[in-house]
Design a protein around this motif. Structure first.
Motif, PDB file in Angstrom:
ATOM      1  N   GLU A 258      57.270  14.298  44.684  1.00 44.00           N
ATOM      2  CA  GLU A 258      57.308  15.225  43.616  1.00 44.00           C
ATOM      3  C   GLU A 258      57.349  16.691  44.235  1.00 44.00           C
ATOM      4  OE1 GLU A 258      55.524  15.076  39.249  1.00 44.00           O
ATOM      5  OE2 GLU A 258      54.316  16.613  40.412  1.00 44.00           O
ATOM      6  N   VAL A 259      58.380  17.587  43.751  1.00 41.03           N
ATOM      7  CA  VAL A 259      58.445  18.787  44.113  1.00 41.03           C
ATOM      8  C   VAL A 259      58.235  19.891  43.064  1.00 41.03           C
ATOM      9  CG1 VAL A 259      60.030  20.598  45.160  1.00 41.03           C
ATOM     10  CG2 VAL A 259      60.567  18.201  45.675  1.00 41.03           C
ATOM     11  N   LEU A 260      57.251  20.655  43.391  1.00 39.81           N
ATOM     12  CA  LEU A 260      56.664  21.775  42.617  1.00 39.81           C
ATOM     13  C   LEU A 260      57.742  22.866  42.528  1.00 39.81           C
ATOM     14  CD1 LEU A 260      54.674  23.227  40.614  1.00 39.81           C
ATOM     15  CD2 LEU A 260      53.609  24.060  42.431  1.00 39.81           C
ATOM     16  N   LEU A 261      58.417  23.253  41.346  1.00 39.43           N
ATOM     17  CA  LEU A 261      59.223  24.380  41.309  1.00 39.43           C
ATOM     18  C   LEU A 261      58.920  25.796  40.936  1.00 39.43           C
ATOM     19  CD1 LEU A 261      62.213  22.054  39.791  1.00 39.43           C
ATOM     20  CD2 LEU A 261      61.816  22.545  42.302  1.00 39.43           C
ATOM     21  N   ALA A 262      58.094  25.552  40.025  1.00 37.24           N
ATOM     22  CA  ALA A 262      57.296  26.706  39.277  1.00 37.24           C
ATOM     23  C   ALA A 262      56.370  26.564  38.628  1.00 37.24           C
ATOM     24  CB  ALA A 262      58.429  27.544  38.517  1.00 37.24           C
ATOM     25  N   ARG A 263      55.270  27.518  38.631  1.00 38.43           N
ATOM     26  CA  ARG A 263      53.736  27.340  38.008  1.00 38.43           C
ATOM     27  C   ARG A 263      53.669  28.491  37.351  1.00 38.43           C
ATOM     28  NH1 ARG A 263      48.604  26.840  37.740  1.00 38.43           N
ATOM     29  NH2 ARG A 263      47.737  24.415  38.137  1.00 38.43           N
ATOM     30  N   ALA A 264      53.076  28.364  36.055  1.00 39.56           N
ATOM     31  CA  ALA A 264      52.773  29.561  34.911  1.00 39.56           C
ATOM     32  C   ALA A 264      51.453  29.467  34.480  1.00 39.56           C
ATOM     33  CB  ALA A 264      53.951  29.619  34.256  1.00 39.56           C
ATOM     34  N   ARG A 265      50.748  30.556  34.301  1.00 34.85           N
ATOM     35  CA  ARG A 265      49.633  30.771  33.452  1.00 34.85           C
ATOM     36  C   ARG A 265      50.056  31.670  32.388  1.00 34.85           C
ATOM     37  NH1 ARG A 265      45.142  34.139  33.253  1.00 34.85           N
ATOM     38  NH2 ARG A 265      42.964  33.088  32.799  1.00 34.85           N
ATOM     39  N   VAL A 266      49.541  31.508  30.942  1.00 37.06           N
ATOM     40  CA  VAL A 266      49.992  32.321  29.751  1.00 37.06           C
ATOM     41  C   VAL A 266      48.797  32.384  29.018  1.00 37.06           C
ATOM     42  CG1 VAL A 266      51.534  32.622  27.695  1.00 37.06           C
ATOM     43  CG2 VAL A 266      52.266  31.424  29.755  1.00 37.06           C
ATOM     44  N   VAL A 267      48.436  33.696  28.751  1.00 32.70           N
ATOM     45  CA  VAL A 267      47.272  33.813  27.753  1.00 32.70           C
ATOM     46  C   VAL A 267      47.988  34.178  26.440  1.00 32.70           C
ATOM     47  CG1 VAL A 267      45.150  35.395  27.176  1.00 32.70           C
ATOM     48  CG2 VAL A 267      45.976  34.732  29.755  1.00 32.70           C
ATOM     49  N   LEU A 268      47.299  33.537  25.592  1.00 35.71           N
ATOM     50  CA  LEU A 268      47.652  33.794  23.993  1.00 35.71           C
ATOM     51  C   LEU A 268      46.659  34.160  23.185  1.00 35.71           C
ATOM     52  CD1 LEU A 268      49.340  30.676  24.721  1.00 35.71           C
ATOM     53  CD2 LEU A 268      50.919  31.789  23.292  1.00 35.71           C
ATOM     54  N   VAL A 269      46.926  35.099  22.080  1.00 34.38           N
ATOM     55  CA  VAL A 269      45.880  35.510  21.417  1.00 34.38           C
ATOM     56  C   VAL A 269      46.327  35.386  19.809  1.00 34.38           C
ATOM     57  CG1 VAL A 269      44.896  37.566  20.514  1.00 34.38           C
ATOM     58  CG2 VAL A 269      45.230  37.404  22.827  1.00 34.38           C
ATOM     59  N   PHE A 270      45.313  34.680  19.113  1.00 30.88           N
ATOM     60  CA  PHE A 270      45.606  34.666  17.773  1.00 30.88           C
ATOM     61  C   PHE A 270      45.242  36.050  16.781  1.00 30.88           C
ATOM     62  CE2 PHE A 270      44.456  30.314  18.962  1.00 30.88           C
ATOM     63  CZ  PHE A 270      45.310  29.495  18.288  1.00 30.88           C
ATOM     64  N   PHE A 271      45.902  36.327  16.215  1.00 34.13           N
ATOM     65  CA  PHE A 271      45.815  37.549  15.347  1.00 34.13           C
ATOM     66  C   PHE A 271      45.993  37.692  13.987  1.00 34.13           C
ATOM     67  CE2 PHE A 271      50.218  37.930  15.465  1.00 34.13           C
ATOM     68  CZ  PHE A 271      50.881  39.087  14.784  1.00 34.13           C
ATOM     69  N   ASP A 272      45.451  38.430  13.282  1.00 40.07           N
ATOM     70  CA  ASP A 272      45.904  38.852  11.935  1.00 40.07           C
ATOM     71  C   ASP A 272      47.081  39.685  11.697  1.00 40.07           C
ATOM     72  OD1 ASP A 272      45.644  39.294   9.063  1.00 40.07           O
ATOM     73  OD2 ASP A 272      43.697  39.824   9.093  1.00 40.07           O
ATOM     74  N   PRO A 273      47.900  38.948  11.046  1.00 39.78           N
ATOM     75  CA  PRO A 273      49.189  40.075  10.911  1.00 39.78           C
ATOM     76  C   PRO A 273      49.097  41.125  10.035  1.00 39.78           C
ATOM     77  CG  PRO A 273      49.726  37.542  10.481  1.00 39.78           C
ATOM     78  CD  PRO A 273      48.434  37.811  10.646  1.00 39.78           C
ATOM     79  N   ALA A 274      48.085  41.003   8.970  1.00 40.76           N
ATOM     80  CA  ALA A 274      47.777  42.204   8.117  1.00 40.76           C
ATOM     81  C   ALA A 274      47.175  43.465   8.826  1.00 40.76           C
ATOM     82  CB  ALA A 274      46.906  41.558   7.023  1.00 40.76           C
ATOM     83  N   SER A 275      46.167  42.803   9.690  1.00 45.83           N
ATOM     84  CA  SER A 275      45.284  44.065  10.304  1.00 45.83           C
ATOM     85  C   SER A 275      45.724  44.157  11.756  1.00 45.83           C
ATOM     86  CB  SER A 275      43.830  43.767  10.371  1.00 45.83           C
ATOM     87  OG  SER A 275      43.645  42.566  11.366  1.00 45.83           O
ATOM     88  N   GLY A 276      46.512  43.347  12.279  1.00 46.71           N
ATOM     89  CA  GLY A 276      47.077  43.429  13.806  1.00 46.71           C
ATOM     90  C   GLY A 276      46.041  43.274  14.733  1.00 46.71           C
ATOM     91  N   ARG A 277      44.823  42.745  14.245  1.00 42.36           N
ATOM     92  CA  ARG A 277      43.656  42.511  15.070  1.00 42.36           C
ATOM     93  C   ARG A 277      43.311  41.087  15.406  1.00 42.36           C
ATOM     94  NH1 ARG A 277      40.469  46.884  16.194  1.00 42.36           N
ATOM     95  NH2 ARG A 277      38.574  45.507  16.794  1.00 42.36           N
ATOM     96  N   PRO A 278      43.035  40.646  16.748  1.00 48.32           N
ATOM     97  CA  PRO A 278      42.563  39.263  16.836  1.00 48.32           C
ATOM     98  C   PRO A 278      41.782  38.531  15.980  1.00 48.32           C
ATOM     99  CG  PRO A 278      42.166  40.839  18.922  1.00 48.32           C
ATOM    100  CD  PRO A 278      42.267  41.768  17.769  1.00 48.32           C
ATOM    101  N   ARG A 279      41.894  37.410  15.659  1.00 50.36           N
ATOM    102  CA  ARG A 279      40.932  36.470  14.840  1.00 50.36           C
ATOM    103  C   ARG A 279      40.784  35.242  15.313  1.00 50.36           C
ATOM    104  NH1 ARG A 279      43.257  32.656  11.963  1.00 50.36           N
ATOM    105  NH2 ARG A 279      45.462  32.441  11.543  1.00 50.36           N
ATOM    106  N   ARG A 280      39.623  34.672  14.937  1.00 50.97           N
ATOM    107  CA  ARG A 280      39.743  33.170  15.161  1.00 50.97           C
ATOM    108  C   ARG A 280      40.441  32.203  14.402  1.00 50.97           C
ATOM    109  NH1 ARG A 280      35.110  30.378  17.137  1.00 50.97           N
ATOM    110  NH2 ARG A 280      34.832  28.202  16.261  1.00 50.97           N
ATOM    111  N   PRO A 281      40.870  31.324  14.972  1.00 49.53           N
ATOM    112  CA  PRO A 281      41.803  30.317  14.298  1.00 49.53           C
ATOM    113  C   PRO A 281      41.111  29.422  13.539  1.00 49.53           C
ATOM    114  CG  PRO A 281      41.749  29.694  16.551  1.00 49.53           C
ATOM    115  CD  PRO A 281      40.742  30.960  16.517  1.00 49.53           C
ATOM    116  N   ASP A 282      41.558  28.819  12.468  1.00 48.20           N
ATOM    117  CA  ASP A 282      40.908  27.860  11.599  1.00 48.20           C
ATOM    118  C   ASP A 282      40.479  26.679  12.425  1.00 48.20           C
ATOM    119  OD1 ASP A 282      41.434  29.627   9.561  1.00 48.20           O
ATOM    120  OD2 ASP A 282      43.237  28.345   8.763  1.00 48.20           O
ATOM    121  N   ASP A 283      39.575  26.017  12.010  1.00 43.38           N
ATOM    122  CA  ASP A 283      38.994  24.765  12.732  1.00 43.38           C
ATOM    123  C   ASP A 283      40.164  23.736  12.842  1.00 43.38           C
ATOM    124  OD1 ASP A 283      36.656  25.960  12.985  1.00 43.38           O
ATOM    125  OD2 ASP A 283      35.701  24.780  11.289  1.00 43.38           O
TER     126      ASP A 283
END
Length: 297
Positions: A258-283
């Motif tokens: 198997e040949v590794l072609l590319a590798r990526a690391r992505v950070v995603l943030v949950f946020f409240d569209p109304a306030s534009g601030r990060p928020r904890r996602p529902d369980d």
């Protein structure tokens, strides 16, 4: 010396939240880079350094959403490091305020390697090329830190996505353009999240996710072919308001290697569209992420 490029913001660049899509920013960076090289075509020793380059690594930090407007956004582009066979460009996407301060939307770096496409191999920078690049270097710029990357103990089918290369994805040298990798990664990410949250009612958890950071290492050029490549995505971290998803794109056409072609690391943030601030996602959104989080991470 920094090169300044004015980039138009197109209506088609926007995502469902009305922000410029994270993938499109990488297209902006490529436009700024090409404009810089073309503006200094004679100075940069002709076609070899202007067009004979491959991207080895891209790091992107999304600072603030950019919305549609009729005025172009400005992009600064400059050199941060010059090595024997590669160099690094840095970028800042911003608006300049009347008082001279900046509203920054994104910062990024791209590591580039001179490449001999006829022989499919990298080459070293010449002394003349190094001297020219040094003239565009910011001596105060710091090299970007590399986040640790770990391969999961095992792959889960929920994280598998077949990458089908379209003919339009390929550049004149037969390689998939570096910007298209971000599209593949986005498609793989969305496919996995769709499976994880298939039973979750509504769109609350999915529509309030934004990309904060993307690091991509380009290992081996992806070429056009009829058969699909394989993308494997996994969750490596789940925080109170964020998560980290990592992806490997591989060529598994040879069952023995198997040949590794590319590798990526992505950070995603949950946020409240109304306030534009990060928020904890529902369980019911968070629980499936914890269930599939790789034990090796």
């Amino acid at each position: 010396m920094r090169h300044v490029y004015e980039c138009p913001v197109r209506w088609a660049d926007l995502d469902a939240l009305g922000h410029v899509n994270n993938v499109v920013y990488v297209d902006y960076l490529q436009e700024a880079r090409v404009d810089m090289f073309r503006s200094h075509r004679v100075e940069l020793m002709g076609q070899e350094l202007v067009e004979g380059l491959v991207v080895a690594r891209t790091q992107v930090r999304y600072v603030e959403p950019l919305m549609f407007r009729f005025e172009p956004v400005r992009i600064d582009c400059w050199v941060t490091e010059v090595r024997a066979a590669s160099f690094t460009l840095a970028y800042e996407v911003y608006d300049e305020r009347p008082d001279g301060s900046r509203r920054v939307y994104l910062t990024a770096t791209t590591e580039l390697t001179p490449y001999i496409f006829a022989e499919e191999r990298p080459r070293r920078l010449t002394a003349e090329e190094k001297a020219v690049l040094e003239g565009h270097r910011d001596p105060d710029a710091e090299a970007p830190e590399r986040a640790p990357q770990r391969t999961p103990a095992h792959r889960l089918e929920v994280g598998h996505y077949p990458v089908q290369v379209r003919f339009s994805d390929v550049d004149v040298y037969g390689h998939v353009n570096n910007v298209k990798y971000f599209e593949y990664l986005q498609e793989a990410r969305i496919a996995m999240m769709g499976r994880l949250w298939e039973e979750v009612p509504g769109e609350t958890g999915r529509s309030s996710l934004v990309v904060a950071q993307v690091d991509v290492d380009y290992k081996v050029p992806i070429l056009h072919r009829a058969a699909a490549y394989d993308a494997w995505t996994w969750v490596s971290h789940v925080g109170s308001t964020s998560l980290v998803m990592e992806t490997e794109i591989v060529d598994a056409s040879d069952p023995e290697r198997e040949v590794l072609l590319a590798r990526a690391r992505v950070v995603l943030v949950f946020f409240d569209p109304a306030s534009g601030r990060p928020r904890r996602p529902d369980d019911d959104i968070r629980a499936p992420l914890l269930e599939v989080m790789s034990p090796s991470c």
